[in-house]
Design a protein around this motif. Structure first.
Motif, PDB file in Angstrom:
ATOM      1  N   ALA A  71       0.860  -1.179   0.000  1.00 37.80           N
ATOM      2  CA  ALA A  71       0.000   0.000   0.000  1.00 37.80           C
ATOM      3  C   ALA A  71       0.898   1.231   0.000  1.00 37.80           C
ATOM      4  O   ALA A  71       1.867   1.301   0.759  1.00 37.80           O
ATOM      5  CB  ALA A  71      -0.895  -0.004   1.235  1.00 37.80           C
ATOM      6  N   ALA A  72       0.599   2.186  -0.867  1.00 38.63           N
ATOM      7  CA  ALA A  72       1.405   3.411  -0.936  1.00 38.63           C
ATOM      8  C   ALA A  72       1.410   4.134   0.406  1.00 38.63           C
ATOM      9  O   ALA A  72       2.421   4.721   0.806  1.00 38.63           O
ATOM     10  CB  ALA A  72       0.878   4.317  -2.040  1.00 38.63           C
ATOM     11  N   SER A  73       0.295   4.065   1.122  1.00 41.89           N
ATOM     12  CA  SER A  73       0.199   4.753   2.414  1.00 41.89           C
ATOM     13  C   SER A  73       1.094   4.122   3.482  1.00 41.89           C
ATOM     14  O   SER A  73       1.392   4.758   4.494  1.00 41.89           O
ATOM     15  CB  SER A  73      -1.252   4.755   2.890  1.00 41.89           C
ATOM     16  OG  SER A  73      -1.714   3.413   3.050  1.00 41.89           O
ATOM     17  N   ALA A  74       1.546   2.883   3.266  1.00 38.27           N
ATOM     18  CA  ALA A  74       2.401   2.207   4.242  1.00 38.27           C
ATOM     19  C   ALA A  74       3.811   2.782   4.258  1.00 38.27           C
ATOM     20  O   ALA A  74       4.491   2.730   5.286  1.00 38.27           O
ATOM     21  CB  ALA A  74       2.451   0.711   3.956  1.00 38.27           C
ATOM     22  N   PHE A  75       4.250   3.315   3.121  1.00 35.91           N
ATOM     23  CA  PHE A  75       5.613   3.840   3.005  1.00 35.91           C
ATOM     24  C   PHE A  75       5.576   5.272   2.469  1.00 35.91           C
ATOM     25  O   PHE A  75       6.057   5.540   1.362  1.00 35.91           O
ATOM     26  CB  PHE A  75       6.448   2.939   2.095  1.00 35.91           C
ATOM     27  CG  PHE A  75       6.591   1.540   2.634  1.00 35.91           C
ATOM     28  CD1 PHE A  75       7.536   1.237   3.603  1.00 35.91           C
ATOM     29  CD2 PHE A  75       5.768   0.523   2.181  1.00 35.91           C
ATOM     30  CE1 PHE A  75       7.654  -0.049   4.111  1.00 35.91           C
ATOM     31  CE2 PHE A  75       5.879  -0.772   2.678  1.00 35.91           C
ATOM     32  CZ  PHE A  75       6.826  -1.053   3.649  1.00 35.91           C
ATOM     33  N   PRO A  76       5.011   6.209   3.248  1.00 43.51           N
ATOM     34  CA  PRO A  76       4.896   7.580   2.753  1.00 43.51           C
ATOM     35  C   PRO A  76       6.274   8.205   2.542  1.00 43.51           C
ATOM     36  O   PRO A  76       7.142   8.123   3.399  1.00 43.51           O
ATOM     37  CB  PRO A  76       4.131   8.297   3.870  1.00 43.51           C
ATOM     38  CG  PRO A  76       4.387   7.486   5.101  1.00 43.51           C
ATOM     39  CD  PRO A  76       4.540   6.072   4.623  1.00 43.51           C
ATOM     40  N   GLY A  77       6.473   8.763   1.369  1.00 46.49           N
ATOM     41  CA  GLY A  77       7.741   9.421   1.064  1.00 46.49           C
ATOM     42  C   GLY A  77       8.792   8.538   0.427  1.00 46.49           C
ATOM     43  O   GLY A  77       9.832   9.034  -0.014  1.00 46.49           O
ATOM     44  N   LEU A  78       8.563   7.229   0.355  1.00 43.36           N
ATOM     45  CA  LEU A  78       9.573   6.340  -0.227  1.00 43.36           C
ATOM     46  C   LEU A  78       9.795   6.654  -1.700  1.00 43.36           C
ATOM     47  O   LEU A  78      10.935   6.793  -2.139  1.00 43.36           O
ATOM     48  CB  LEU A  78       9.178   4.872  -0.044  1.00 43.36           C
ATOM     49  CG  LEU A  78      10.135   3.841  -0.660  1.00 43.36           C
ATOM     50  CD1 LEU A  78      11.525   3.950  -0.047  1.00 43.36           C
ATOM     51  CD2 LEU A  78       9.590   2.426  -0.478  1.00 43.36           C
ATOM     52  N   LYS A  79       8.726   6.776  -2.471  1.00 48.99           N
ATOM     53  CA  LYS A  79       8.876   7.056  -3.895  1.00 48.99           C
ATOM     54  C   LYS A  79       9.603   8.385  -4.110  1.00 48.99           C
ATOM     55  O   LYS A  79      10.532   8.468  -4.906  1.00 48.99           O
ATOM     56  CB  LYS A  79       7.528   7.079  -4.606  1.00 48.99           C
ATOM     57  CG  LYS A  79       7.674   7.359  -6.112  1.00 48.99           C
ATOM     58  CD  LYS A  79       6.364   7.306  -6.831  1.00 48.99           C
ATOM     59  CE  LYS A  79       6.421   7.537  -8.313  1.00 48.99           C
ATOM     60  NZ  LYS A  79       7.634   7.971  -8.938  1.00 48.99           N
ATOM     61  N   ALA A  80       9.202   9.411  -3.388  1.00 51.15           N
ATOM     62  CA  ALA A  80       9.841  10.730  -3.542  1.00 51.15           C
ATOM     63  C   ALA A  80      11.320  10.666  -3.189  1.00 51.15           C
ATOM     64  O   ALA A  80      12.158  11.253  -3.881  1.00 51.15           O
ATOM     65  CB  ALA A  80       9.127  11.753  -2.672  1.00 51.15           C
ATOM     66  N   ALA A  81      11.662   9.946  -2.130  1.00 53.86           N
ATOM     67  CA  ALA A  81      13.066   9.830  -1.727  1.00 53.86           C
ATOM     68  C   ALA A  81      13.893   9.121  -2.796  1.00 53.86           C
ATOM     69  O   ALA A  81      14.983   9.572  -3.153  1.00 53.86           O
ATOM     70  CB  ALA A  81      13.167   9.084  -0.395  1.00 53.86           C
ATOM     71  N   VAL A  82      13.372   8.030  -3.325  1.00 56.47           N
ATOM     72  CA  VAL A  82      14.098   7.286  -4.362  1.00 56.47           C
ATOM     73  C   VAL A  82      14.204   8.122  -5.634  1.00 56.47           C
ATOM     74  O   VAL A  82      15.258   8.164  -6.274  1.00 56.47           O
ATOM     75  CB  VAL A  82      13.411   5.925  -4.636  1.00 56.47           C
ATOM     76  CG1 VAL A  82      14.001   5.240  -5.853  1.00 56.47           C
ATOM     77  CG2 VAL A  82      13.520   5.032  -3.400  1.00 56.47           C
ATOM     78  N   ASP A  83      13.127   8.829  -5.983  1.00 54.56           N
ATOM     79  CA  ASP A  83      13.138   9.658  -7.189  1.00 54.56           C
ATOM     80  C   ASP A  83      14.165  10.788  -7.112  1.00 54.56           C
ATOM     81  O   ASP A  83      14.671  11.234  -8.138  1.00 54.56           O
ATOM     82  CB  ASP A  83      11.753  10.242  -7.461  1.00 54.56           C
ATOM     83  CG  ASP A  83      10.765   9.204  -7.976  1.00 54.56           C
ATOM     84  OD1 ASP A  83      11.194   8.078  -8.315  1.00 54.56           O
ATOM     85  OD2 ASP A  83       9.561   9.521  -8.031  1.00 54.56           O
ATOM     86  N   THR A  84      14.482  11.254  -5.912  1.00 51.13           N
ATOM     87  CA  THR A  84      15.478  12.317  -5.761  1.00 51.13           C
ATOM     88  C   THR A  84      16.893  11.781  -5.630  1.00 51.13           C
ATOM     89  O   THR A  84      17.832  12.549  -5.477  1.00 51.13           O
ATOM     90  CB  THR A  84      15.170  13.219  -4.546  1.00 51.13           C
ATOM     91  OG1 THR A  84      15.199  12.422  -3.361  1.00 51.13           O
ATOM     92  CG2 THR A  84      13.835  13.910  -4.688  1.00 51.13           C
ATOM     93  N   GLY A  85      17.040  10.449  -5.677  1.00 51.88           N
ATOM     94  CA  GLY A  85      18.369   9.846  -5.649  1.00 51.88           C
ATOM     95  C   GLY A  85      18.856   9.437  -4.276  1.00 51.88           C
ATOM     96  O   GLY A  85      20.010   9.034  -4.124  1.00 51.88           O
ATOM     97  N   SER A  86      18.007   9.510  -3.277  1.00 52.84           N
ATOM     98  CA  SER A  86      18.398   9.092  -1.932  1.00 52.84           C
ATOM     99  C   SER A  86      18.566   7.573  -1.891  1.00 52.84           C
ATOM    100  O   SER A  86      17.783   6.833  -2.480  1.00 52.84           O
ATOM    101  CB  SER A  86      17.316   9.517  -0.937  1.00 52.84           C
ATOM    102  OG  SER A  86      17.646   9.089   0.370  1.00 52.84           O
ATOM    103  N   ALA A  87      19.600   7.110  -1.205  1.00 47.25           N
ATOM    104  CA  ALA A  87      19.833   5.670  -1.047  1.00 47.25           C
ATOM    105  C   ALA A  87      18.903   5.159   0.045  1.00 47.25           C
ATOM    106  O   ALA A  87      19.097   5.455   1.222  1.00 47.25           O
ATOM    107  CB  ALA A  87      21.282   5.396  -0.692  1.00 47.25           C
ATOM    108  N   GLU A  88      17.882   4.420  -0.339  1.00 46.00           N
ATOM    109  CA  GLU A  88      16.886   3.909   0.600  1.00 46.00           C
ATOM    110  C   GLU A  88      16.942   2.387   0.632  1.00 46.00           C
ATOM    111  O   GLU A  88      17.151   1.740  -0.395  1.00 46.00           O
ATOM    112  CB  GLU A  88      15.489   4.381   0.203  1.00 46.00           C
ATOM    113  CG  GLU A  88      15.331   5.890   0.168  1.00 46.00           C
ATOM    114  CD  GLU A  88      15.519   6.565   1.516  1.00 46.00           C
ATOM    115  OE1 GLU A  88      15.240   5.934   2.568  1.00 46.00           O
ATOM    116  OE2 GLU A  88      15.945   7.739   1.522  1.00 46.00           O
ATOM    117  N   PHE A  89      16.738   1.829   1.831  1.00 48.67           N
ATOM    118  CA  PHE A  89      16.795   0.390   2.029  1.00 48.67           C
ATOM    119  C   PHE A  89      15.559  -0.084   2.790  1.00 48.67           C
ATOM    120  O   PHE A  89      15.048   0.637   3.650  1.00 48.67           O
ATOM    121  CB  PHE A  89      18.039   0.003   2.844  1.00 48.67           C
ATOM    122  CG  PHE A  89      19.322   0.285   2.125  1.00 48.67           C
ATOM    123  CD1 PHE A  89      19.938  -0.709   1.372  1.00 48.67           C
ATOM    124  CD2 PHE A  89      19.908   1.535   2.184  1.00 48.67           C
ATOM    125  CE1 PHE A  89      21.111  -0.451   0.701  1.00 48.67           C
ATOM    126  CE2 PHE A  89      21.092   1.801   1.518  1.00 48.67           C
ATOM    127  CZ  PHE A  89      21.699   0.810   0.768  1.00 48.67           C
TER     128      PHE A  89
END
Length: 144
Positions: A71-89
């Motif tokens: 669910a997109a609501s489960a991970f708020p901000g994940l897409k935006a962070a990845v789209d800006t180049g942040s290294a997310e795990f």
């Protein structure tokens, strides 16, 4: 209930039945997200790319594409962070056992935007300081 809401409900029900959860600690220090139900697809075979090199040297790149749907609501901000180049795990568990820690290469909305699909690469414990991260050119190639 509309079709998109039914799709989201079905995915979440399947996630609960298959027993996979994911946790995410945002790279920007925001509050962590713990144990959200996800559908996790771990392929049984990776993709191997062989590249003949100069002077008899060969290069080989082994690539395995993992996929997480949530669910997109489960991970708020994940897409935006990845789209800006942040290294997310994210850390994925199946039936209470840790499956692994994964680098999030790309995130896209699916359906009406109520779900996200994240493409993941497994973090390798013996890799360099940029472990789990693909070369940006290869990441763009495999992200679709």
């Amino acid at each position: 209930m509309n079709w998109a809401a039914e799709q989201t409900a079905a995915v979440l029900q399947l996630a609960v039945e298959f027993g996979a959860t994911a946790s995410w600690r945002p790279g920007n220090g925001a509050a962590a997200v713990w144990d959200q139900p996800v559908l996790f697809d771990a392929p049984s075979h990776g993709l191997a790319i062989n590249a003949p090199g100069e002077g008899g040297l060969n290069g080989r790149f082994d690539y395995t594409d993992y996929l997480m749907t949530a669910a997109a609501s489960a991970f708020p901000g994940l897409k935006a962070a990845v789209d800006t180049g942040s290294a997310e795990f994210v850390t994925v568990e199946e039936f209470g056992e840790e499956t692994g820690r994964f680098f999030v290469r790309a995130v896209r909305y699916i359906g009406d935007g109520g779900l996200i699909e994240a493409r993941l690469s497994m973090e390798k414990p013996d890799a360099e300081s940029d472990r789990g991260q693909l070369d940006p050119a290869l990441a763009r190639l495999f992200a679709g």
